[in-house]
Design an enzyme around this catalytic site. Structure first.
Site, PDB file in Angstrom:
ATOM      1  N   ARG A 383      83.856 -23.936  28.383  1.00  0.00           N
ATOM      2  CA  ARG A 383      83.062 -23.461  27.250  1.00  0.00           C
ATOM      3  C   ARG A 383      82.214 -22.315  27.776  1.00  0.00           C
ATOM      4  NH1 ARG A 383      84.965 -25.725  22.220  1.00  0.00           N
ATOM      5  NH2 ARG A 383      86.387 -24.163  22.990  1.00  0.00           N
ATOM      6  N   PHE A 450      91.165 -19.456  24.086  1.00  0.00           N
ATOM      7  CA  PHE A 450      91.010 -20.525  25.078  1.00  0.00           C
ATOM      8  C   PHE A 450      92.100 -21.580  24.987  1.00  0.00           C
ATOM      9  CE2 PHE A 450      89.316 -23.376  21.864  1.00  0.00           C
ATOM     10  CZ  PHE A 450      88.805 -22.486  20.931  1.00  0.00           C
TER      11      PHE A 450
HETATM   12  N1  F0G Z   1      82.825 -27.762  14.103  1.00  0.00           N
HETATM   13  C1  F0G Z   1      82.504 -28.310  15.291  1.00  0.00           C
HETATM   14  C2  F0G Z   1      81.076 -28.412  15.693  1.00  0.00           C
HETATM   15  C3  F0G Z   1      83.524 -28.755  16.143  1.00  0.00           C
HETATM   16  O1  F0G Z   1      83.203 -29.281  17.315  1.00  0.00           O
HETATM   17  C4  F0G Z   1      84.872 -28.622  15.731  1.00  0.00           C
HETATM   18  C5  F0G Z   1      85.961 -29.032  16.612  1.00  0.00           C
HETATM   19  C6  F0G Z   1      85.148 -28.054  14.477  1.00  0.00           C
HETATM   20  C7  F0G Z   1      84.090 -27.651  13.694  1.00  0.00           C
HETATM   21  C8  F0G Z   1      86.546 -27.842  13.987  1.00  0.00           C
HETATM   22  O2  F0G Z   1      87.104 -29.013  13.568  1.00  0.00           O
HETATM   23  O3  F0G Z   1      88.974 -29.378  15.193  1.00  0.00           O
HETATM   24  O4  F0G Z   1      88.796 -30.715  13.102  1.00  0.00           O
HETATM   25  O5  F0G Z   1      89.450 -28.351  12.999  1.00  0.00           O
HETATM   26  N2  F0G Z   1      85.805 -29.230  17.843  1.00  0.00           N
HETATM   27  C9  F0G Z   1      86.791 -29.702  18.788  1.00  0.00           C
HETATM   28  C10 F0G Z   1      86.163 -29.782  20.142  1.00  0.00           C
HETATM   29  C11 F0G Z   1      88.077 -28.968  18.767  1.00  0.00           C
HETATM   30  O6  F0G Z   1      86.893 -30.092  21.097  1.00  0.00           O
HETATM   31  O7  F0G Z   1      84.961 -29.579  20.285  1.00  0.00           O
HETATM   32  P1  F0G Z   1      88.672 -29.374  13.735  1.00  0.00           P
END
Ligand code: F0G
Length: 458
Positions: A383, A450
């Site tokens: 990240r 990424f």
């Molecule tokens: N918002 C946040 C804060 C997230 O962490 C994620 C996804 C999304 C939106 C998007 O949602 O994957 O269901 O389409 N985060 C994952 C992660 C991919 O590994 O932090 P999604």
């Protein structure tokens, strides 16, 4: 009374064996994966801390719910159960189901953003920002400065800097700001919470200018738990009440149900405005499916409806965040720099500081994640600069202040012993950090690089 330990509020009913590989096997696997942990095969991973997304263990009640799947194309019973759960626990009026969070982000961005608009937010998330840009908008970060400093122990690092927000509104005018994007918790800041005091202030300010708040509620229960623990005046409130209070201060939400809500797939858009709902419900049929399933099977909606209720249970959320804290405290005690306070969904290693011998163009966090896998088969995620992508105007790398490796803890999946193994591997890699020479890109896709980029060792 002496210290009393706590333990998880569940026992294990079924196990999934994991494979322990040799260093030789891992060397080949990470090279084949172009030093990108997203490109590893899960069969080559021992402890998978890539993400907390879709990786939760469901409860026996959720598994039983799968058997109650009503797979009718239209008007499935499970949709109505899900709608009821969203209204009851989150308080939003209308539900538009989607297959996961980014699909909801796509719909709301297309509906509310026009070319040239500005979307302020408490730090970006990769997919959220991209959908805002694809709709013609520009994301502007209005999070407090403390959020960009990994060592700063501000208890609510996801708070909005109200001056930054108001200056932006004055500069561009409220007409060019369709909504403010508020995330609970902020993933890219290291899993940090926003306080209710700050959210109330953001609400007052945006109301003064007639601007909506769209809530990224992906980890709202974790945020609510920290409010209960840390924010004056909330210690005696239920986590579920705090969740409702957060949602009540916003006009709509996008949800990746694969996190907080304890399912392997699913998401939704929820809004209060009738007219906006009508447009969103129309749009979902183009991209996702009918408005009573939106890309989810009936059984998935049932498991989600049950998972939402479980996610706001105090004993659940205390153990979930408690496990992440257990890992974080162990790593802190080893003298290894991580983002503080410890995040709610993962421990974020400060790669910039751990590998201070590498300049930022040598992609320290990406290199650290690869080294960790090589040591022990633990899979983490970069990240930092790779996640931040390029500036759409001039094509340069975006170099964020935070250059991190995320050890993300899936919910209800691993034990304390797994956390010990992870911490010890981080310690070994840190002791041998001078062997890490950095990486360079050899392949880079256009969007969300990424996920699929490939690298070579320098
Ligand atoms: N918002 C946040 C804060 C997230 O962490 C994620 C996804 C999304 C939106 C998007 O949602 O994957 O269901 O389409 N985060 C994952 C992660 C991919 O590994 O932090 P999604």
């Amino acid at each position: 009374m002496k210290h009393r330990s706590w333990a998880e509020p569940y026992k294990i009913k079924m196990v999934e064996p994991v494979r322990i590989t040799s260093r030789f096997e891992r060397e080949k696997a990470i090279e084949d994966a172009g030093y990108n942990t997203f490109l590893l095969k899960s069969a080559d991973v021992y402890i998978d801390l890539l993400t907390d997304s879709g990786t939760s263990a469901m409860s026996d009640r959720q598994w039983a719910g799968l058997m109650l799947g009503d797979e009718s194309y239209a008007g499935s019973k499970n949709f109505y159960h899900l709608e009821e759960a969203v209204q009851k626990y989150y308080g939003y009026k209308h539900l538009v189901p989607t297959h996961q969070g980014r699909a909801a982000e796509h719909i709301i961005s297309q509906l509310l953003i026009k070319k040239g608009d500005i979307i302020p937010g408490n730090m970006y998330f990769t997919t959220t920002k991209l959908h805002q840009e694809l709709a013609g908008g520009t994301f502007v970060d209005v999070i407090i400065d403390e959020a960009h400093d990994p060592e700063n122990e501000h208890p609510f690092k996801a708070n909005v800097d109200l001056n930054k927000l108001e200056n932006l509104i004055k500069k561009y005018g409220a007409e060019r700001i369709p909504y403010v994007s508020i995330a609970t918790t902020v993933n890219m800041a290291g899993g940090q919470p926003i306080s209710l005091e700050n959210l109330h202030e953001v609400r007052s300010l945006t109301q003064k200018y007639g601007i909506k708040i769209i809530h990224d509620m992906t980890r709202v229960a974790e945020n609510a738990y920290i409010i209960k623990e840390r924010e004056p005046g909330y210690a005696d409130r239920e986590v579920s009440e705090i969740v409702r209070e957060i949602c009540n201060l916003t006009d709509g939400a996008t949800m990746s149900a694969k996190k907080d809500a304890l399912v392997n797939i699913g998401g939704f858009l929820a809004v209060n405005d009738d007219e906006l709902f009508d447009r969103a419900r129309n749009m979902v049929v183009i991209y996702e499916g009918l408005h009573t399933y939106g890309g989810m099977a009936g059984r998935d909606m049932e498991a989600l409806a049950i998972g939402i209720g479980e996610s706001v249970d105090y004993n659940h959320i205390k153990a979930r965040v408690g496990q992440v804290y257990y890992l974080g405290e162990k790593i802190i005690n080893m003298g290894i720099p991580i983002v503080k306070p410890i995040g709610t969904h993962g421990v974020f290693l400060n790669a910039k500081k751990m590998l201070s011998h590498l300049s930022k163009d040598k992609l320290p966090a990406q290199a650290l994640a690869a080294a960790l896998y090589l040591d022990s088969g633990v899979r983490a995620m970069e990240r930092g600069v790779v996640s931040a992508g390029r500036n759409p105007e001039n094509g340069d790398h975006n170099y964020p202040e935070l250059e991190l490796v995320r050890l993300t803890v899936p919910r209800r999946v691993y034990t304390q012993a797994h956390m010990d193994v992870v911490a010890e591997s981080v310690e070994v890699v840190y002791e041998e950090r001078n062997k890490i020479t950095g990486l360079k890109f050899v392949y880079e896709p256009r969007y969300l690089r990424f996920f699929q980029s490939r690298f070579e060792i320098l």
